[in-house]
Enzyme design. Structure first.
Site, short mmCIF file in Angstrom:
data_model
loop_
_atom_site.label_atom_id
_atom_site.label_comp_id
_atom_site.label_asym_id
_atom_site.label_seq_id
_atom_site.Cartn_x
_atom_site.Cartn_y
_atom_site.Cartn_z
N LYS A 39 0.83 -1.21 0.00
CA LYS A 39 0.00 0.00 0.00
C LYS A 39 0.86 1.26 0.00
CE LYS A 39 -3.45 2.50 2.74
NZ LYS A 39 -4.44 2.45 3.83
N HIS A 81 -4.13 -31.48 -32.55
CA HIS A 81 -5.29 -30.66 -32.19
C HIS A 81 -6.10 -31.30 -31.06
CE1 HIS A 81 -4.22 -28.31 -35.66
NE2 HIS A 81 -4.34 -29.36 -36.43
#
Length: 507
Positions: free
Chosen positions: A137, A271
């Protein structure tokens, strides 16, 4: 006044070298928690224990040590806000310029066999995430490091600029928040089990990929969890960078090869569908059988082997163009042979069996989650529904075909014999279409062969087509309202039919 660094790490990789550089090159003072402080002290690095700095002892067996105003005040203070500076002075708090924190090994703990809930709970870090969040922060005023891989880059920043740049601090803050988010997700997932109404997915980017399925689609590869497993734990011996499609096909290959453990087996993927899969007495023979099952489609394929690569198999692999090869090991001679095909990606993945517990698919507005289709086929639970009964060898052939069919896109039909695929019909809009493709591919070899279907037969047309091609036995899930029609046709045509009671659709 010297700059102040707080070091409190579970993973102590590189921390001694980092601390020594901070002290000797840049004059930092170091404060540290118990375990890390001992490591640094033993290495001869001057360090002040957190408890000595705060004036408060570690309590509750170490559960409370960094949760103190002198720590979090030093982390959260804004150096350009007068009141914050005054508060630091009034409370004798030094501003902290660097926070180095990584967290208790929660994920590593829950991955251990036999771990108890109590063991897991003790590895839930409290002070670490609090410091990471506070530091992230306040990145405008300090740097936070949560990964040993960041240490070198931070030191380089100091050597070049005297301090870390704002851009670098912001990047480190983002990593800190991602780290705590992933950590919290792992804890929540473990505690919730399968009962949670929330499902979260998070990961750390390993690398950007050149593109996704097509060049206009950006893509990246992410690792879930902090410990490399699966493909993130694989070793690439050679070859070009892995692509998005490579990784998708490799996972499809891994799923198939994981079905076969007792005998050497090989599969070749195109594939995501297998164009050839086989079992044999040796891995060399298994690969040859898989390749010859459909040598045309094997060109440019992905090969997975369930036994280490030897010289003979490596020589065969170099005889055609392949995209990737994965095996659980590779001997030196085989590795040397494969270098002749320098572009083929060769990966070593010792654990080919462990896969994800869930599959996730994105849809508009959300995503779908299902448990992995990892049910193990058990022929003792199958039902023979025809008059003709199977021999042990026939049952073994049907089991082989069934295992492969599970990993073929629906509607799936697999024709096999001698534990080798002969014809594969994948992804057609109707089962008859898939059957025709598989029969045509098998050709004359369909005589006496075995057929597996991932779904039931709504009509008897597939049975009749199989019999006309010379197929002798069929395995299918059963469950159609017209099962009797298919069974009747099988009996009339002299076929054996086995029903598994389990279907394996793959969309």
């Amino acid at each position: 006044m010297a700059r102040l660094a707080l070091l409190s790490v579970s993973n102590k990789t590189g921390v001694i070298d980092l601390a020594r550089s901070l002290v000797e090159e840049f004059g930092f003072d170091i404060i540290s928690s118990g375990g890390t402080a001992k490591t640094l002290k033993d290495a001869g690095i001057p360090v002040t224990k957190v408890s000595d700095y705060t004036g408060s002892p570690e309590i509750l067996g170490g559960r409370v040590k960094t949760l103190h105003p002198r720590i979090h005040g030093g982390i959260l203070a804004r150096r350009d806000v007068a009141q914050d500076v005054t508060d630091l002075e009034n409370n004798q708090i030094r501003p902290i310029d660097l926070v180095v924190v990584n967290l208790y090994p929660f994920e590593e703990t829950i991955a251990k066999p036999g771990v108890t809930l109590a063991d897991a709970v003790e590895q839930i870090d409290i002070g670490g995430p609090a410091m990471l969040r506070a530091s992230s922060k306040n990145y405008a005023h300090l740097t936070v490091l949560c990964d040993p891989a960041q240490y070198g880059e931070y030191l380089q920043e100091l050597r070049q600029n005297g301090e870390a740049s704002l851009e670098f601090r912001q990047k480190c803050a983002l990593k800190g928040f991602l780290h705590t988010a992933s950590y919290d997700n792992a804890i929540a997932a473990y505690l919730a089990g399968t009962q949670s109404e929330e499902f979260t997915v998070s990961g750390t980017q390993l690398q950007s990929l050149r593109y996704g399925e097509n060049p206009h689609q950006p893509a990246a590869w992410y690792q879930t969890g902090s410990t490399p497993i699966g493909w993130t734990a694989a070793t690439k011996l050679q070859g070009k960078e892995l692509s998005y499609n490579n990784l998708v096909d490799l996972e499809a290959a891994r799923r198939i090869i994981a079905e076969f453990t007792e005998s050497p087996a090989a599969t070749i993927i195109k594939h995501t569908n297998p164009c050839g899969t086989a079992e044999a007495e040796t891995i060399f023979d298994a690969y040859q059988k898989a390749f010859n099952a459909d040598s045309i489609s094997a060109f440019g394929g992905i090969v997975a082997l369930n036994r280490p690569l030897d010289a003979a198999t490596a020589t065969e692999l170099t005889k055609t163009f392949l995209e990737c090869v994965v095996a659980p090991g590779c001997d030196e001679e085989a590795q040397e042979i494969l270098t002749k095909k320098g572009n083929v990606r060769v990966l070593i993945l010792p654990d080919l069996l462990t896969g994800p517990k869930e599959t996730v698919k994105a849809i508009a507005g959300g995503f779908l989650v299902q448990s992995a289709d990892d049910i193990i086929a058990d022929p003792t639970q199958w039902q023979v529904v025809t008059e003709r009964q199977p021999t042990p060898s026939e049952l073994a052939e049907l089991l082989f075909a069934w295992k492969v069919c599970k990993h073929v896109k629906s509607n799936a039909i697999v024709i096999a014999s001698d534990r080798t695929t002969l014809g594969v019909g994948a992804g057609q809009m109707n089962r008859v279409g898939s059957t025709k493709i598989a029969i045509e591919q098998a050709g004359a070899k369909a005589q006496g062969a075995f057929l597996a279907s991932d779904g039931f037969f709504p009509f008897d047309d597939t049975v009749k087509a199989a019999a006309a091609a010379g197929i002798t036995a069929i395995v299918q899930p059963g469950g159609s309202v017209r099962d009797k029609d298919s069974i009747k046709a099988a009996n009339e045509l002299g076929l054996l039919m086995v029903v598994t009671g389990v279907r394996h659709f793959l969309h």
